[in-house]
Design an enzyme around this catalytic site. Structure first.
Site, PDB file in Angstrom:
ATOM      1  N   THR A 127       0.821  -1.221   0.000  1.00 45.12           N
ATOM      2  CA  THR A 127       0.000   0.000   0.000  1.00 45.12           C
ATOM      3  C   THR A 127       0.851   1.265   0.000  1.00 45.12           C
ATOM      4  OG1 THR A 127      -1.657  -1.241   1.235  1.00 45.12           O
ATOM      5  CG2 THR A 127      -1.891   1.152   1.238  1.00 45.12           C
ATOM      6  N   GLU A 128       0.342   2.278  -0.709  1.00 42.91           N
ATOM      7  CA  GLU A 128       1.017   3.587  -0.763  1.00 42.91           C
ATOM      8  C   GLU A 128       0.001   4.683  -0.447  1.00 42.91           C
ATOM      9  OE1 GLU A 128       3.185   3.954  -4.426  1.00 42.91           O
ATOM     10  OE2 GLU A 128       4.331   2.125  -4.013  1.00 42.91           O
ATOM     11  N   ILE A 158       1.638   0.425   6.827  1.00 38.48           N
ATOM     12  CA  ILE A 158       2.356  -0.852   6.847  1.00 38.48           C
ATOM     13  C   ILE A 158       2.474  -1.348   8.286  1.00 38.48           C
ATOM     14  CG2 ILE A 158       4.496  -2.046   6.214  1.00 38.48           C
ATOM     15  CD1 ILE A 158       2.784  -0.859   3.814  1.00 38.48           C
ATOM     16  N   GLN A 341     -23.156  -3.088  22.748  1.00 40.57           N
ATOM     17  CA  GLN A 341     -24.579  -2.840  23.033  1.00 40.57           C
ATOM     18  C   GLN A 341     -25.026  -3.611  24.279  1.00 40.57           C
ATOM     19  OE1 GLN A 341     -25.907  -0.638  21.068  1.00 40.57           O
ATOM     20  NE2 GLN A 341     -27.913  -0.610  22.047  1.00 40.57           N
ATOM     21  N   ILE A 342     -24.627  -4.859  24.373  1.00 39.00           N
ATOM     22  CA  ILE A 342     -25.013  -5.682  25.527  1.00 39.00           C
ATOM     23  C   ILE A 342     -24.439  -5.100  26.815  1.00 39.00           C
ATOM     24  CG2 ILE A 342     -24.576  -7.953  26.610  1.00 39.00           C
ATOM     25  CD1 ILE A 342     -25.004  -9.179  23.799  1.00 39.00           C
ATOM     26  N   HIS A 343     -23.271  -4.498  26.722  1.00 37.04           N
ATOM     27  CA  HIS A 343     -22.631  -3.915  27.915  1.00 37.04           C
ATOM     28  C   HIS A 343     -23.198  -2.531  28.262  1.00 37.04           C
ATOM     29  CE1 HIS A 343     -19.750  -7.144  27.370  1.00 37.04           C
ATOM     30  NE2 HIS A 343     -19.124  -6.802  28.470  1.00 37.04           N
ATOM     31  N   GLU A 368      -6.241  -6.090   3.522  1.00 40.02           N
ATOM     32  CA  GLU A 368      -6.189  -7.372   2.802  1.00 40.02           C
ATOM     33  C   GLU A 368      -7.470  -7.610   1.979  1.00 40.02           C
ATOM     34  OE1 GLU A 368      -3.905 -10.442   4.047  1.00 40.02           O
ATOM     35  OE2 GLU A 368      -2.982  -9.425   5.741  1.00 40.02           O
TER      36      GLU A 368
HETATM   37  C1  LIG Z   1      -4.437  -1.240  10.466  1.00 40.65           C
HETATM   38  C2  LIG Z   1      -4.009  -1.400   9.045  1.00 40.65           C
HETATM   39  C3  LIG Z   1      -2.907  -2.176   8.733  1.00 40.65           C
HETATM   40  C4  LIG Z   1      -2.475  -2.317   7.408  1.00 40.65           C
HETATM   41  N1  LIG Z   1      -1.333  -3.055   7.142  1.00 40.65           N
HETATM   42  C5  LIG Z   1      -0.865  -3.124   5.861  1.00 40.65           C
HETATM   43  C6  LIG Z   1       0.378  -3.791   5.576  1.00 40.65           C
HETATM   44  O1  LIG Z   1       1.019  -4.364   6.457  1.00 40.65           O
HETATM   45  N2  LIG Z   1       0.844  -3.775   4.292  1.00 40.65           N
HETATM   46  C7  LIG Z   1       0.157  -3.149   3.269  1.00 40.65           C
HETATM   47  O2  LIG Z   1       0.633  -3.188   2.134  1.00 40.65           O
HETATM   48  N3  LIG Z   1      -1.025  -2.513   3.518  1.00 40.65           N
HETATM   49  C8  LIG Z   1      -1.549  -2.483   4.784  1.00 40.65           C
HETATM   50  N4  LIG Z   1      -2.730  -1.807   5.057  1.00 40.65           N
HETATM   51  C9  LIG Z   1      -3.382  -1.094   3.975  1.00 40.65           C
HETATM   52  C10 LIG Z   1      -4.653  -1.768   3.478  1.00 40.65           C
HETATM   53  O3  LIG Z   1      -4.351  -2.962   2.804  1.00 40.65           O
HETATM   54  C11 LIG Z   1      -5.414  -0.770   2.606  1.00 40.65           C
HETATM   55  O4  LIG Z   1      -5.885   0.248   3.458  1.00 40.65           O
HETATM   56  C12 LIG Z   1      -6.569  -1.423   1.861  1.00 40.65           C
HETATM   57  O5  LIG Z   1      -6.092  -2.214   0.809  1.00 40.65           O
HETATM   58  C13 LIG Z   1      -7.568  -0.408   1.301  1.00 40.65           C
HETATM   59  O6  LIG Z   1      -6.910   0.565   0.570  1.00 40.65           O
HETATM   60  P1  LIG Z   1      -7.177   2.133   0.843  1.00 40.65           P
HETATM   61  O7  LIG Z   1      -7.087   2.374   2.300  1.00 40.65           O
HETATM   62  O8  LIG Z   1      -6.272   2.882  -0.055  1.00 40.65           O
HETATM   63  O9  LIG Z   1      -8.679   2.360   0.438  1.00 40.65           O
HETATM   64  P2  LIG Z   1      -9.198   2.630  -1.064  1.00 40.65           P
HETATM   65  O10 LIG Z   1      -8.670   1.591  -1.959  1.00 40.65           O
HETATM   66  O11 LIG Z   1      -8.956   4.043  -1.405  1.00 40.65           O
HETATM   67  O12 LIG Z   1     -10.754   2.388  -0.854  1.00 40.65           O
HETATM   68  C14 LIG Z   1     -11.605   3.371  -0.274  1.00 40.65           C
HETATM   69  C15 LIG Z   1     -13.028   2.845  -0.331  1.00 40.65           C
HETATM   70  O13 LIG Z   1     -13.424   2.683  -1.695  1.00 40.65           O
HETATM   71  C16 LIG Z   1     -13.868   1.346  -1.887  1.00 40.65           C
HETATM   72  N5  LIG Z   1     -13.472   0.889  -3.210  1.00 40.65           N
HETATM   73  C17 LIG Z   1     -12.264   0.981  -3.811  1.00 40.65           C
HETATM   74  N6  LIG Z   1     -12.292   0.404  -5.013  1.00 40.65           N
HETATM   75  C18 LIG Z   1     -13.543  -0.085  -5.176  1.00 40.65           C
HETATM   76  C19 LIG Z   1     -14.200  -0.811  -6.220  1.00 40.65           C
HETATM   77  N7  LIG Z   1     -13.553  -1.177  -7.337  1.00 40.65           N
HETATM   78  N8  LIG Z   1     -15.494  -1.134  -6.042  1.00 40.65           N
HETATM   79  C20 LIG Z   1     -16.145  -0.812  -4.897  1.00 40.65           C
HETATM   80  N9  LIG Z   1     -15.583  -0.147  -3.886  1.00 40.65           N
HETATM   81  C21 LIG Z   1     -14.302   0.207  -4.017  1.00 40.65           C
HETATM   82  C22 LIG Z   1     -13.174   0.521  -0.808  1.00 40.65           C
HETATM   83  O14 LIG Z   1     -13.869  -0.694  -0.540  1.00 40.65           O
HETATM   84  C23 LIG Z   1     -13.199   1.477   0.345  1.00 40.65           C
HETATM   85  O15 LIG Z   1     -14.438   1.407   0.989  1.00 40.65           O
HETATM   86  C24 LIG Z   1      -3.193  -1.685   6.372  1.00 40.65           C
HETATM   87  C25 LIG Z   1      -4.339  -0.932   6.673  1.00 40.65           C
HETATM   88  C26 LIG Z   1      -4.760  -0.791   7.980  1.00 40.65           C
HETATM   89  C27 LIG Z   1      -5.980   0.014   8.281  1.00 40.65           C
END
Ligand SMILES: Cc1cc2nc3c(=O)[nH]c(=O)nc-3n(C[C@H](O)[C@H](O)[C@H](O)COP(=O)(O)OP(=O)(O)OC[C@H]3O[C@@H](n4cnc5c(N)ncnc54)[C@H](O)[C@@H]3O)c2cc1C
Length: 401
Positions: A127-128, A158, A341-343, A368
């Site tokens: 992710t970026e 990450i 909610q239960i709490h 993921e």
């Molecule tokens: C606590 C945490 C730990 C993480 N750890 C890692 C890690 O170790 N390594 C890593 O690489 N990443 C990691 N991530 C990143 C994570 O994988 C991404 O946040 C995730 O893939 C979603 O990408 P985004 O946040 O850019 O959301 P976006 O892709 O921008 O999505 C935003 C919204 O649009 C919706 N959306 C996007 N495209 C579509 C579509 N085609 N159709 C319908 N809806 C869509 C999504 O479902 C979401 O609701 C982590 C994230 C969190 C929160």
């Protein structure tokens, strides 16, 4: 023949993780969470239990346990706190099992063995800032210069970014294909924290999984030796998707543990708290919430165990793992909301664990593969828009190895 019993080894593993996490982490987790503190002292203890190399073969320094054990450990860890299971997801699921399947023998000796022994910690950087679900939108590039690649880019969100030693990083090696968003222009690399030009930081505004470390890292013309290319040039996207099959599996099993934690806390509270002269568990609407948690727990467990069984057989399980991950994470959000909610008002306080469960569950509905991405995947399988083609390297079956 179907067999729902755990083997002796699986049962022993389940009990030992449950006892360890209950004894060593559960009494401290509220304070760690409130202090937003990742405790690095947990890692050597997990290594001692064999968890950091759980399904890695013994010849590569691992515990040689099957993939059901990986799921059981994930479930038990997240029963106590999501931050523990996240360690398994990135270190084992996303990183080490990918090296086991796609790495060269030299990469396995150099990186997999110390990782499996818990001497180094690893994570996964896809992710970026501007690309999550849309992995083809990443901007990181890797330019070949003689005996090394030069990696430049920034990764965001990450897990263990500020903790890990080794990073499985995805970058474009073909800039023409980058323009066309053709994923066959992406490659995967092992990047060490110690490489010049690498820097990382922790995300401090995060509101869940507070006892875990989540951050970002930057690569400023980092020189990565060509020996650290994982797979072949152009296989990076396939490798990332492969890694997610294992990562999602641990997330599914972990969310199942979170549902069980919500269920158990709710049952405990419902038999102690009284309203209108009776235990609140006597009220039918409270029973409904608890019954739903049991249904979600049992269904989630069956789904991840089927995926684990397929992994043990060496059979493709992208579809089944995705379904398990989607179902159980959405169900864990339902369970955590209902546990609060239960709490009642007590659920709205950190004096009880359910508020932490509520904050923790949401991450897994996002990472993921978001809920929406998984929904689309499952529909596409049914509609015939998606099929899984064999990959050049596969996760080794457990029974044959
Ligand atoms: C606590 C945490 C730990 C993480 N750890 C890692 C890690 O170790 N390594 C890593 O690489 N990443 C990691 N991530 C990143 C994570 O994988 C991404 O946040 C995730 O893939 C979603 O990408 P985004 O946040 O850019 O959301 P976006 O892709 O921008 O999505 C935003 C919204 O649009 C919706 N959306 C996007 N495209 C579509 C579509 N085609 N159709 C319908 N809806 C869509 C999504 O479902 C979401 O609701 C982590 C994230 C969190 C929160």
């Amino acid at each position: 023949m179907l067999d729902f019993d755990l083997t002796e080894e699986q049962g022993l593993l389940e009990r030992s993780v449950r006892e360890w996490a209950g004894r060593e982490v559960a009494p401290r987790i509220r304070e760690l969470d409130r202090a937003h503190r990742f405790d690095p002292g947990i890692l050597p203890q997990m290594a001692d239990l064999g968890l950091l190399g759980i399904s890695v073969p013994t010849e590569y320094g691992g515990a040689g346990m099957d993939y059901i054990c990986l799921g059981l450990a994930s479930e038990e860890l997240e029963y106590v706190d999501t931050s523990l299971r996240v360690i398994m997801s990135v270190h084992v699921g996303l990183n080490s099992l990918t090296l086991l399947s796609w790495g060269t023998e030299e990469q396995k000796q150099r990186y997999l063995v110390p990782q499996a022994q818990g001497r180094t910690i690893a994570t996964f950087g896809l992710t970026e800032p501007s690309a999550g679900s849309d992995a083809r939108g990443i901007q990181t590039v890797a330019i070949r210069r003689g005996d090394h690649y030069e990696l430049t880019g920034e990764k965001m969100w990450i897990s263990l970014a500020d903790v890990a030693d080794n990073f499985l990083v995805f970058a474009w090696t073909d800039l023409e294909k980058k323009k066309e968003r053709d994923p066959s222009g992406m490659s995967a690399f092992i990047v060490e924290r110690s490489f010049k030009g690498f820097s990382s930081g922790t995300l401090t505004e995060k509101w869940g999984i507070l006892a875990g470390n989540t951050g970002h890292f930057k690569m400023d013309a980092v020189e990565v030796p060509t020996e650290n290319l994982v797979g072949r040039e152009g296989e990076g996207f396939k490798i990332a998707m492969f890694a997610l099959d294992q990562g999602r599996y641990t997330v599914a099993a972990g969310a199942t543990g979170l549902i069980r934690a919500c269920r158990d806390a709710s049952v405990r509270y419902a038999t102690q708290r009284k309203a209108f002269g009776v235990e609140i568990g006597s009220h039918q609407l409270v029973k409904e919430l608890i019954a739903q948690m049991e249904s979600d727990y049992q269904t989630s467990r069956l789904l991840w165990q089927r995926a684990g069984w397929l992994k043990n057989q060496g059979r493709r399980n992208t579809r089944e793992t995705g379904l398990a991950k989607w179902f159980s994470t959405v169900a864990s959000e339902r369970a955590a909301g209902d546990a609060v909610q239960i709490h009642g008002a007590n659920g709205y306080s950190d004096e009880y664990p359910v508020g932490r469960f509520y904050r923790n569950c949401k991450g897994a509905v996002i990472y993921e593969g978001t809920r929406e991405i998984h929904k689309i995947m499952q529909a596409d399988y049914l509609l015939g828009y998606r099929t899984d083609r064999p990959t050049r390297c596969e996760l080794p079956a457990w029974e044959t190895r």
